[in-house]
Design an enzyme around this catalytic site. Structure first.
Site, PDB file in Angstrom:
ATOM      1  CG  HIS A 149      67.725  14.845  10.716  1.00 29.41           C
ATOM      2  ND1 HIS A 149      69.077  15.016  10.480  1.00 29.41           N
ATOM      3  CD2 HIS A 149      67.145  16.029  10.417  1.00 29.41           C
ATOM      4  CE1 HIS A 149      69.294  16.249  10.053  1.00 29.41           C
ATOM      5  NE2 HIS A 149      68.156  16.879  10.010  1.00 29.41           N
ATOM      6  CB  CYS A 152      69.340  21.155  13.379  1.00 31.68           C
ATOM      7  SG  CYS A 152      69.446  22.110  11.856  1.00 31.68           S
ATOM      8  CG  HIS A 209      64.230  19.426  11.217  1.00 23.63           C
ATOM      9  ND1 HIS A 209      65.076  19.148  12.276  1.00 23.63           N
ATOM     10  CD2 HIS A 209      65.036  19.575  10.145  1.00 23.63           C
ATOM     11  CE1 HIS A 209      66.334  19.149  11.871  1.00 23.63           C
ATOM     12  NE2 HIS A 209      66.346  19.402  10.572  1.00 23.63           N
ATOM     13  CG  HIS A 263      66.297  17.762   5.640  1.00 17.81           C
ATOM     14  ND1 HIS A 263      66.217  19.105   5.375  1.00 17.81           N
ATOM     15  CD2 HIS A 263      66.910  17.660   6.849  1.00 17.81           C
ATOM     16  CE1 HIS A 263      66.774  19.784   6.373  1.00 17.81           C
ATOM     17  NE2 HIS A 263      67.193  18.934   7.284  1.00 17.81           N
ATOM     18  CG  ASP A 285      61.548   6.756   1.163  1.00 17.22           C
ATOM     19  OD1 ASP A 285      61.586   7.978   1.378  1.00 17.22           O
ATOM     20  OD2 ASP A 285      60.695   6.224   0.420  1.00 17.22           O
ATOM     21  CG  HIS A 286      58.117   7.854   3.570  1.00 17.71           C
ATOM     22  ND1 HIS A 286      58.706   8.051   2.349  1.00 17.71           N
ATOM     23  CD2 HIS A 286      56.994   8.622   3.554  1.00 17.71           C
ATOM     24  CE1 HIS A 286      57.969   8.871   1.625  1.00 17.71           C
ATOM     25  NE2 HIS A 286      56.919   9.241   2.323  1.00 17.71           N
ATOM     26  CD  GLU A 299      70.756  18.292   6.382  1.00 15.01           C
ATOM     27  OE1 GLU A 299      71.242  17.310   6.958  1.00 15.01           O
ATOM     28  OE2 GLU A 299      70.907  19.465   6.808  1.00 15.01           O
TER      29      GLU A 299
END
Lengths: 136, 136, 136, 136, 136, 136
Positions: free
Chosen positions: A15, A34, A40, A42, A80-81, A125
């Protein structure tokens, strides 16, 4: 005799925090690292809490396998992913902060649970930063 | 100036989920692998939360060593290294789901704590599945 | 440039420690609460370590999804939600101590991995007690 | 749409539990090993929970980096690598039990947060013993 | 068929890092906050690893209850709730760094274990800083 | 008297697994969800192990604050809140699998440590998947 049942899951996503109404300098100042335009990511850890009465026939508030399936079908398969900013409808026009993500996930799950059940969602996070909605 | 004090403990037990009013097929359908007639087991992790005023002489809400002793004498000695279905009075006629176990433990501990103290019990059946009573 | 790759999984099982060549008193003395004839249980956490060269085409030592599938098919399906003493061939005549379980799991996994890969298995019986084979 | 934001930190400190109005025997009886006149110590883990509305411009309840800085400046610099009884004003005349420490930290942080934000502090003295203020 | 058996324990202690052959300025420069003359403290987590052959009669390398008792009698009773610099013989003239503590604990435990068993000790001073002896 | 000293850190990054010599279908087949062209991400947890003799003057193998600074300057500043594929020299032409990342980090750290010290690096991509180099 209301009991809360908790189930954990996780998803891995990229994100970027950004407000398109601001110029680059303001975004950089407010969101720091960020705001990296290349994203980047998480490992998001999710704890879903569902509260209700125990069904005397099963001894369950709800079958946790059903809760697990709802979480996988409606949250994990969606996020996810993925790149939250680019790959999802939810964050095309909404900044994917932990606060906004947890509210989005709550709204998704709320539609798939019996209205007699109360719902709270916690989202990690990182190990040190996490959020919860609704606030208790 | 009410403060909550938490103490963790754990016990290892075997159990089986089963409703004797249902036939085998229904039990198998509802409880899946947890219905195995030869039992399976868990490391149950317990977090007990006691809330009250700080005693100005000690600085304690209650001495956590006393809470630890109550938990060991009344919960761990009763359930640790036991088969919940076969070895305990509490679950001879009550299905040992996490929900039912947490209510049973709350009722046991409630009798041994000063009525001025509030009590909440959280029980982890696995790292991903846990329950809390009473719901908050 | 040999790298170790680790993958975690878990299974929940009942067991009892017992040596049939000994009388009840000796079993009770040696194995204590773990000798309970009605069984107790654990959440077993498993960490599998596989060591080999990085494949320059994939950047993988082995695809961890393949390792995950081997662990699920050959270990978890065999032992999860089972009574190790009653429901498995492996422990019909072998005492299911953590030491014996970890050697059994190593022998199972060894057959399903390329012989160029080294294998180590760690098994957690509780958070405080665990074993590893082969010893390093 | 109130969301809770959590941030973790830790500090390492020495302390001793003691009530100067009591004689040595009473102190020893009440506080046991924690009364050691030469002190012992802990890794204190702190979880700060701040609750408020999401700011639609940032997507934040508050910038967690600001919360982190407040915690470091006002809590960690005051207590980290200190003897709570000897090196701090707060515990010169207040017994440094976990309960008293968590109330002191809450009072410190309360002064540095916008009054629209609610505050809860959890303090882990060990993994098994922890406290929270205010009680929920 | 050598297997390693691990057992965890913890103790809470105060300490100070200091070299009496150096002046105050050098001590302050080298050891920083850890040189505080009034001490600070930690929750020390200990993992003891013992390696040997499985005894075919018990299925144990050694009875982990015996290992637990050795650790409690010889390590925890000596160091728990103590000031390492003031209350122990071992660190009267030895700087209680994590490195020195882990070697001291290894030497203590080595005397109480069968010489056929290999021994490794890991000591966590915090979750992020830990040491192991002997190095592997 | 060689002791190992461990230090943990973490960084958050986006990445994508991809082999440019393969067509899209092959990449999709081999790397699955990890091949998402818009990237996904992880909280990477890093454990660095340094082994050497204890310096009798300090009681340290090396000052862990120095190790922490080396890790921050040379690893975290390079990779934290970055897109590994787009923002780093190291992975412009190297697939950022956990295996390749851990070897890259080892090579970076090796240059900044005294050659008398041995070095091992462990990298967690998720809680369940991790790698270590060199293999032990």
């Amino acid at each position: 005799m209301r009991v809360s049942v908790f189930r954990k899951a996780h998803f891995n996503a990229a994100h970027r925090l950004h407000n398109p109404e601001w110029d680059d300098e303001t975004n950089k100042k407010v969101f720091g690292k960020c705001n990296n335009p290349n994203y980047h990511g998480h490992n998001y850890n999710l704890t879903v809490k569902v509260t209700g009465e125990i069904d005397p026939r099963t001894g369950y508030v709800l079958d946790v396998k059903i809760l697990k399936d709802i979480m996988e079908e409606h949250v994990l398969q969606r996020f996810d992913h993925k790149n939250l900013n680019l790959d999802t409808e939810e964050f095309k026009n909404l900044n994917p902060t932990a606060e906004n993500i947890v509210v989005v996930i709550w709204n998704i799950l709320r539609q798939h649970l019996d209205e007699k059940l109360d719902l709270t969602v916690r989202l990690y996070e990182t190990e040190r930063n996490f959020v919860e909605y609704p606030a208790q």
